[in-house]
Design a protein around this motif. Structure first.
Motif, PDB file in Angstrom:
ATOM      1  N   TYR A 208       0.862  -1.177   0.000  1.00  0.00           N
ATOM      2  CA  TYR A 208       0.000   0.000   0.000  1.00  0.00           C
ATOM      3  C   TYR A 208       0.907   1.238   0.000  1.00  0.00           C
ATOM      4  N   VAL A 209       0.935   1.970  -1.057  1.00  0.00           N
ATOM      5  CA  VAL A 209       1.839   3.124  -1.204  1.00  0.00           C
ATOM      6  C   VAL A 209       1.026   4.345  -1.629  1.00  0.00           C
ATOM      7  N   TRP A 210       1.615   5.517  -1.268  1.00  0.00           N
ATOM      8  CA  TRP A 210       1.017   6.780  -1.713  1.00  0.00           C
ATOM      9  C   TRP A 210       1.487   7.074  -3.131  1.00  0.00           C
ATOM     10  N   GLU A 211       0.549   7.291  -3.997  1.00  0.00           N
ATOM     11  CA  GLU A 211       0.892   7.666  -5.381  1.00  0.00           C
ATOM     12  C   GLU A 211       0.823   9.178  -5.510  1.00  0.00           C
TER      13      GLU A 211
ATOM     14  N   SER B 208      -3.609   9.084  -4.678  1.00  0.00           N
ATOM     15  CA  SER B 208      -4.404   8.143  -3.861  1.00  0.00           C
ATOM     16  C   SER B 208      -3.470   7.128  -3.223  1.00  0.00           C
ATOM     17  N   CYS B 209      -4.083   6.267  -2.344  1.00  0.00           N
ATOM     18  CA  CYS B 209      -3.391   5.082  -1.809  1.00  0.00           C
ATOM     19  C   CYS B 209      -3.705   3.912  -2.716  1.00  0.00           C
TER      20      CYS B 209
ATOM     21  N   HIS C 243      -2.925  -0.163  -4.277  1.00  0.00           N
ATOM     22  CA  HIS C 243      -2.386  -1.523  -4.190  1.00  0.00           C
ATOM     23  C   HIS C 243      -2.920  -2.239  -5.414  1.00  0.00           C
TER      24      HIS C 243
ATOM     25  N   ASP D 280      -7.574   5.232   1.885  1.00  0.00           N
ATOM     26  CA  ASP D 280      -6.347   5.873   2.342  1.00  0.00           C
ATOM     27  C   ASP D 280      -5.881   5.349   3.694  1.00  0.00           C
TER      28      ASP D 280
ATOM     29  N   CYS E  61      -2.800   2.908   3.894  1.00  0.00           N
ATOM     30  CA  CYS E  61      -1.433   3.389   3.759  1.00  0.00           C
ATOM     31  C   CYS E  61      -0.965   3.965   5.085  1.00  0.00           C
ATOM     32  N   ASP E  62       0.325   3.931   5.276  1.00  0.00           N
ATOM     33  CA  ASP E  62       0.915   4.430   6.517  1.00  0.00           C
ATOM     34  C   ASP E  62       0.761   5.939   6.573  1.00  0.00           C
ATOM     35  N   GLN E  63       0.017   6.435   7.571  1.00  0.00           N
ATOM     36  CA  GLN E  63      -0.226   7.864   7.665  1.00  0.00           C
ATOM     37  C   GLN E  63       1.038   8.617   8.047  1.00  0.00           C
TER      38      GLN E  63
ATOM     39  N   LYS F 189       2.940   9.653   4.928  1.00  0.00           N
ATOM     40  CA  LYS F 189       2.198  10.397   3.912  1.00  0.00           C
ATOM     41  C   LYS F 189       3.058  11.542   3.381  1.00  0.00           C
TER      42      LYS F 189
END
Length: 1512
Positions: free
Chosen positions: A991-994, A1030-1031, A1033, A1039, A1042-1044, A1047
């Motif tokens: 789960y990554v921030w795009e 967005s978050c 996968h 959201d 994903c690790d807040q 962010k």
């Protein structure tokens, strides 16, 4: 001492010491003993040689019974007493066992002990019952006696006291009804006719054959034939005169017809039969042989009875000469195939397809019994062969426990292939750089514990055009150096390296072509020019492949770092800041290798033969076993289409098409030889017999198939005809009476009439009426008919009757028919003839009837299920019944109940008369057991951790509890759930921030509104944004996944340089800190100058450092999760599995991070998976039902068949428990039992006399019963012909008569035997160690006249062993005190009053006495044993506590004083009030004047006596 001689065998001397002893045992001088009594101290002997010791030996008899020692202890026995037991000791020859003198054996060894001490229970005295009531007087007048008797309850044992007298007599106390003197009309004596026993039957003179006389002696045993009621008369009066004193009819009493005795005749002995023991056993018991002889002539008329017709003798006593007996042992078949289905619960959905099951299971085999011949010469290989070929015998011959018939097994499971998602397409690769191909792959994520052939392909390939194996890349670039001045065109140096398509650095010679130039042209912006950043990296291709409608593209961009000045070089337009290029031009065609399943293992014809024969062949066949090969097809396939050329798939990933394998051997079917033919039903009845053989091993791998015939049946050989023998009887001859000469000699009637004998011929004949042996008829036709019977010739003065009339007509079934006769002539007037009890005039009998009905009898049998044919009981096989098989323990069945066939009188008859099979049946149902029912497994929950290791859970819920012996539930929690927990792993980067690229720096708007109309500023502070899309996968997710904390920053400040200012590039990435994070560790980053400044402007720092300790000092370590539960294949129930755990990388702050963060620690050494095992829920294992047994009885209502099964192994944990019903019964038809029943003995009767020697008779009759002569229902008499086939219980004529004695009035005699007493055991403290007890009975003496006491016999008692006795105890009982007396008696624990049994020393006192005696007036002995005063008086005690005197209680009215008899004098009942003188004082003492008066009276009496003497 021993014999002293020169040589063995010669004569020598033997000496001993002799001395004189006193009678008390001490030694004294020889002169005190008589020389003539001195025993010799020497004797001649013969010295025995050593070899002679083996010729003789002591033979000892067993120890005799223990008898009480004659020297009994004076102390009372508590638990046991001393006894002595002895044995016989003789010297015998070893060769023939003859007895020789003891001196011979004494020469070798001392005489063995002949007596030894032993222990006996304490003496038990005789125990008798209480006396009966007194009898009536022996006569109504004159001197008479009364008597009462008692009987023996327990005879004395172990030296106990003998039984006391069982009879007590006393004279009658006559009153008016029994006067002491008899009236004058009654005689002093009464007379009775006494008869002695009959003499033997004999011929006399010329009397015709068959007629005999008797010896008429008047004296028998010295006594006259006539006895009086009081004394025996010894006068010599003629018999006829004496007999005239006795009242009797004129019938002869001292003679009768008889049959001459004829002894039994038997044939000679037959030959001895073969010995019953023909081989050697372990019990050392001898065998037996028999011989017999047949009966030629039965004994008649009291002749000598038949001797034994069969004789038995020991044989084969010396077992050493016999061969060993055959043994019977269990043999087993080969194991059957492993089954998993019996382990499934009822709700398991896998019942529908059991072929896919694998894992732990159970396999079974069968056992059969064989005969083993012991032989020590057989080789081991032959023994093994013998085991295989032994023919089966009946299972009942094997007595040892069954071998294990079931065991756990394992079916390998195919590997479960959980795969990861497809990886992105890798770079365009070459196989040996010859053919261009692209490839992607996926991997197996779960370790496997077995091999598998069903995994899908894990790699795919795609053709690509840009076939590059190795290429150059720029690793770093130097600053741009202008050629002229400080700006403008110039050059910059760059560093190059050769790398492969996979990103690995390779030597430079691997890259083809010339490398790029080391110097590359560049341009340094001048002050005021637009400054652009470096080009970014190319983005990933938008498509992995290209098609007609889609093609891949990738882009890169650059940013404006400084705006141009007024006269500077402008920035390029925005489109020129982005570059695009096509990518992935190869078509979207995917190729992969496809494999077929492995073919069966075949012999390897390529390898060496010796290699194939390296393994030992199995015992079942001689085929070659060892290593073979397996092959499969490997083809290249195109996704969505068929096969393509192999060159389209990468050769490096091509699967193997051949592999080695263990070559299975051919296994032939093995069967046992046929068993022996079963015995035919009987020797003379037709029937069938059969034989079986058993499959030991099933065929496999193409071996020889089993034969079709495993069971054979055939008709028995034509049996001989059953022997037919019968008794043939002739007509009765004329009635034979006593001859006239004999009758006249004894003064009998002249008329030839009365009781005589008649005879008939009886012979045994065969089927053709030819004479046969008597033994054959006794065996096949029953007892011999009576050849002689009594007959009667009527006399003239006897009662005369008409002939019997015909029977009347029957009125229906169950009615009676009658016939009559009547008196004729003078008989009508005779009173004796009119007594219908003696001379009946009416006879009746039941009418024949053929009506029958059935009646249910007994309870219903259990519900019997019909087993399938392959599960039915086998006479030779013991198999295993697997609990849980469908319809094996429940379903529809039938139950049975016996039916009795009865006639109209309720008598039991054959079932065939009711046209019934003998039982009724009805349908029934056995409820099936229900296993614990759980819900289906829920879906796995999501992993509890979004990054790193966590757990996932699934559950089952309880739906139904087990019922009727079903499989129990697993251990449930408090919510009635069972859960399964597995570790799971979440990729921390999944789960990554795009985000988008940073935008161009935008200047802040000016604050001065006055300058709003001026030109836009070109430099200064501003901001730039980075938009978060967005978050993701693979797809957009919430959201929160994903690790807040990670962010990205969306907005940050920036500085846009002014024209003439220094412009630098963006900061590089921080260098990494070391893992140790020391205090001096630093990290740094740098940037380069893109435009040099003008004037006084300077450039900022191009390098930047930072301490590691406070920023990124985080440590990482490996952490293992807990082991998961044992995971099985989805097609397995139990067995081998695998357990897993996860490896996590944990940061020092406790956060789970990517596993790559721990790579610097090196690889982990711990295992992430391990084998494990899940126990199988094995159900209870029991044998199959045995075959139905024969009916337990041939007749009666208790006959039934049984079958049973045995528990081989109790249920394992979680398995179905054993059924409660291990045996079942089936009723047999109720057939009538016909038996001879002997009646009770009738009272003794002396024919023609009143007393003397007579006969007691009992009748024998044929009865039908239900299996027990004692009932219920009670036996019912039937015709004797029904018992002709049953000789058991039939007694001879002599057994129906027994001699007896009727005592004459006044004669002393014994009573009848008392009933047998209660069976009593010898017990200690209420417990007994005996299995057999004892019971007793006795006969007491009856004395009618005191004068005959000397002639009375002795009382008698006898004992017999009995089974099922009880322990009885004895206790003294006492009654209430009455006048200082009470009753004391001994009582048995069952409430019977007895004499004896209680310990005499413990007997309570029956008389209460006070010490000192109570002699004071008005005193008496109280219950406490002390003297007290009567009512109305008060005790005055002495200082020692004894009664001094009794004083009247003051204040009490003397009228109410109860004056009693005290101290032996009777006081008047009422007190006389008008006495003037009081003899007693107020204290109760006698006054003195009373004593004076008494002395004066005594003097007067003496004076009177003296005067009378003078006058005389």
């Amino acid at each position: 001492v021993g014999c002293v001689a020169n040589d063995c065998g010669s004569v020598g001397l033997q000496s001993r010491s002799v001395w004189c002893v006193h009678s008390e045992g001490w030694r004294t001088h020889q002169s005190n003993c008589f020389p003539s009594d001195r025993p010799p101290h020497q004797r001649a002997c013969v010295k025995i040689c050593e070899w002679q010791k083996d010729l003789f030996e002591w033979r000892l008899s067993p120890w005799g019974p223990c008898t009480p020692s004659p020297l009994l202890s004076a102390n009372r026995c508590v638990t046991a007493q001393r006894g002595v037991q002895s044995r016989g000791v003789v010297c015998v020859k070893r060769t023939n066992g003859t007895t020789v003198s003891q001196h011979v054996c004494e020469a070798f060894s001392a005489v063995p002990e002949q007596e030894q001490a032993c222990l006996l229970p304490c003496p038990i005295d005789c125990i008798v019952s209480a006396f009966t009531h007194w009898s009536t007087c022996s006569r109504t007048c004159g001197s008479a006696l009364q008597q009462r008797t008692r009987h023996v309850l327990a005879a004395p044992l172990y030296g106990g006291a003998d039984c006391p007298s069982l009879t007590q007599i006393r004279p009658c106390n006559h009153d008016n009804t029994h006067p002491a003197l008899c009236p004058s009309d009654q005689q002093e004596y009464s007379y009775n006719l006494w008869m002695g026993p009959w003499s033997p039957c004999r011929l006399k003179g010329t009397v015709p054959v068959g007629k005999t006389t008797v010896d008429f002696g008047f004296e028998i045993d010295g006594k006259k034939t006539v006895k009086a009621s009081y004394t025996i008369k010894h006068d010599t009066v003629n018999f006829f005169l004496i007999s005239s004193l006795c009242d009797h009819d004129n019938s002869p009493v001292n003679f009768r017809s008889c049959v001459m005795p004829r002894d039994c005749k038997v044939s000679d002995w037959s030959q001895w039969s073969l010995c019953s023991k023909t081989c050697r056993t372990s019990d050392q018991s001898p065998g037996f042989r028999f011989r017999s002889r047949s009966l030629k002539q039965a004994a008649i008329g009291g002749g000598e009875p038949c001797l034994a017709l069969e004789e038995r003798a020991n044989c084969n006593v010396l077992e050493d000469t016999l061969p060993l007996c055959p043994r019977y042992e269990w043999r087993v078949t080969n194991w059957k195939a492993c089954q998993v289905a019996p382990l499934l619960s009822q709700q398991d959905h896998r019942h529908s397809n059991t072929s896919i099951l694998c894992g732990g299971g159970i396999r079974t085999r069968e056992a059969y019994c064989v005969r083993i011949h012991d032989s020590t010469t057989l080789s081991h290989s032959f023994s093994r062969k013998e085991k295989r070929i032994s023919r089966p015998v009946g299972s009942n011959l094997c007595t040892r426990p069954l071998p294990p018939l079931a065991e756990s097994c394992f079916i390998p499971c195919q590997k479960h292939c959980p795969l990861t998602p497809w990886s992105p397409w890798g770079p365009c690769l070459h196989d040996n750089c010859l053919e261009p191909q692209g490839r992607r792959a996926r991997s197996i994520i779960t370790e496997s514990w077995v091999e598998s052939d069903s995994c899908p392909p894990v790699s795919e390939a795609m053709i690509c055009d840009d076939t590059v194996c190795f290429m150059w890349r720029v690793t770093s670039q130097g600053p741009c150096v202008p050629q002229n001045g400080s700006c403008g065109p110039g050059f910059q140096e760059q560093t190059l390296e050769c790398f492969s398509a996979t990103g690995e650095t390779v030597p430079s010679d691997q890259c083809s072509g010339d490398p790029p130039p080391v110097q590359q042209p560049c341009e340094m912006p001048c002050p005021g020019d637009c400054v652009l950043g470096h080009w970014g990296l190319w983005s990933s291709c938008s498509q992995s492949c290209s098609s007609k409608h889609q093609e891949g593209k990738q882009s890169r961009s650059r940013l404006v770092l400084a705006l141009p000045g007024e006269y500077g070089k402008p920035c390029p337009p925005a489109p020129e800041l982005v570059q695009w290029r096509p990518c992935s031009n190869q078509p979207c065609t995917i190729y992969y290798w496809d494999t077929s399943p492995w073919y069966p293992c075949m012999p390897n014809t390529i390898t060496d033969e010796s290699e194939g024969n390296s393994t030992t062949p199995q015992m079942e066949n001689d085929a070659t076993c060892g290593t073979g090969v397996q092959m499969r097809q490997v083809t290249c396939r195109r996704a969505g289409n068929g096969h393509v050329l192999p060159k389209q798939c990468p050769e490096s990933s091509r699967p193997d098409s051949i592999r080695s394998c263990p070559l299975p051997c051919k296994i032939d079917c093995i069967v046992t030889p046929f068993s022996e033919w079963s015995t035919c039903p009987t020797s003379c009845l037709s029937g069938k017999h059969s034989r079986h053989r058993i499959i030991i091993q099933r065929p496999a791998n193409g071996g020889q198939e089993c034969p079709d015939t495993l069971y054979e049946e055939r008709e028995c050989d034509p049996p001989p005809l059953c022997p037919t023998y019968r008794w043939q009887t002739h007509r009765w001859h004329q009635c034979i009476l006593v001859p006239d000469s004999v009758r006249q000699a004894v003064g009998g009637p002249a008329e030839a009439c009365g009781i005589g004998l008649e005879t008939r011929e009886v012979m045994c004949v065969g089927a053709d009426d030819s004479p046969a042996d008597v033994t054959d008829c006794l065996r096949w036709a029953g007892l011999m008919p009576v050849p002689v019977r009594e007959c009667r010739v009527p006399c003239r003065d006897e009662c005369s009757f008409t002939s019997w009339s015909r029977f009347t007509q029957c009125q229906g079934c169950g009615s009676w028919r009658t016939r009559t006769r009547s008196l004729i002539g003078r008989s009508k007037k005779r009173w004796r003839c009119q007594q219908e009890e003696t001379f009946p005039l009416l006879e009746k009998e039941t009418c024949p009837c053929s009506e029958f009905h059935t009646q249910a009898q007994g309870p219903w049998s259990p519900c019997l299920l019909s087993p399938p044919k392959n599960i039915a009981g086998h006479p030779f096989i013991q198999g295993v019944s697997l609990q849980g098989q469908k319809n094996s323990e429940c379903g529809h069945g039938k139950r049975y109940r016996a039916l009795a066939c009865l006639d109209h009188l309720g008598r039991l008859v054959e079932p065939a008369l009711c046209k019934s099979p003998g039982y009724e049946e009805e349908s029934c149902h056995v409820p099936c057991s229900m296993d614990c029912k759980l819900s289906e497994w829920s879906n796995w929950s999501a992993c509890s951790a979004s990054c790193g290791g966590g757990v996932k859970v699934r559950s089952q819920w309880l739906r139904e509890k087990p019922f009727n012996g079903g499989r129990p539930c697993p251990k449930l929690d408090n919510k009635n759930q069972v859960s399964e927990v597995l570790p799971c792993y979440s990729d921390c980067s999944q789960y990554v921030w795009e985000v988008e690229s940073w935008s161009m720096c935008v200047l802040n708007p000016p604050n001065n509104l006055k300058n709003s109309g001026s030109t836009q500023p070109v430099c200064g502070e501003g901001f730039q944004t980075g938009k978060i899309r967005s978050c993701v996968h693979h797809t957009v997710v919430d959201d929160s996944l994903c690790d807040q904390e990670e962010k990205p920053i969306r907005v940050e400040t920036c500085l846009l340089p002014c024209p003439g200012h220094c412009v630098t590039s963006e900061w590089s990435q921080w260098t990494k800190c070391t893992m140790d994070c020391n205090d001096g560790d630093l990290r740094w980053r740098s940037r380069s100058v893109l435009r040099w400044p003008e004037g006084d402007h300077t450039c900022p720092d191009l390098n930047q450092t930072q301490a590691c300790i406070n920023i990124t000092c985080l440590k990482y370590s490996y952490v293992y999760s807990d082991w998961s539960s044992c995971q099985l294949s989805e097609n397995a129930v139990c067995g081998h599995g695998i357990k897993t755990r996860l490896l996590n990388c944990v940061r020092s702050d406790g956060k789970l991070v990517e596993l790559s963060m721990c790579k610097e620690l090196g690889p982990s050494r711990g295992k992430l998976s391990a084998p494990c095992e899940v126990g199988c829920p094995v159900n209870c294992l029991i044998t199959e039902w045995s075959t139905w047994s024969e009916c337990s009885h041939t007749c009666g209502s208790q006959s039934q068949m049984t079958r049973s099964r045995v528990v081989l192994q109790p249920a394992g944990e979680g398995g179905r428990p054993c059924p409660s019903q291990l045996s079942q019964t089936h009723p047999c038809p109720i057939r009538p039992c016909y038996s001879w029943r002997v009646g009770d003995w009738r009272p003794c009767r002396v024919e023609g006399a009143d007393c003397g020697e007579g006969l007691s008779r009992r009748e024998i009759s044929c009865v039908v019963h239900w299996g027990s002569l004692s009932g219920p229902p009670q036996p019912v008499p039937v015709e004797d012909k029904m018992c002709l086939g049953n000789s058991q219980g039939k007694v001879s004529e002599t057994e129906l008569l027994q001699p007896c004695t009727v005592p004459c009035p006044g004669e002393c005699h014994l009573t009848k035997w008392s009933p047998w007493s209660l069976c009593q055991l010898l017990c200690l403290d209420g417990r007994s160690f005996e299995t057999w007890g004892r019971q007793a009975r006795s006969r007491a003496i009856v004395t009618q006249v005191l004068e005959n006491q000397d002639t009375c016999p002795s009382q008698m008692y006898e004992t017999r062993p009995c089974q099922g006795g009880t322990c009885l105890s004895y206790e003294w009982m006492t009654g209430e005190w009455r006048h200082n007396r009470r009753l004391v008696w001994c009582q048995r624990s069952d409430g019977v009053n007895v004499t004896g049994g209680c310990i005499t020393q413990n007997q309570p006192s029956a008389i209460r006495q006070c010490h000192p005696p109570c002699t004071k007036p008005f005193s008496f002995c109280t219950q406490n044993g002390v003297c007290g005063c009567e009512k109305g008086f008060t005790e005055v005690m002495t200082s020692h506590g004894f009664l001094d005197y009794c004083t009247r209680t003051p204040g009490l009215d003397h009228k109410k004083v109860d004056v009693k008899t005290t101290a032996g004098r009777l006081r008047p009942e009422h007190h006389i009030q008008d006495w003037a003188l009081k003899p007693l004082g107020p204290d109760g003492r006698v006054k003195l004047w009373v004593y004076g008066l008494m002395a004066a009276g005594f003097f007067v009496i003496l004076l009177l006596i003296f005067m009378s003497f003078l006058l005389w």
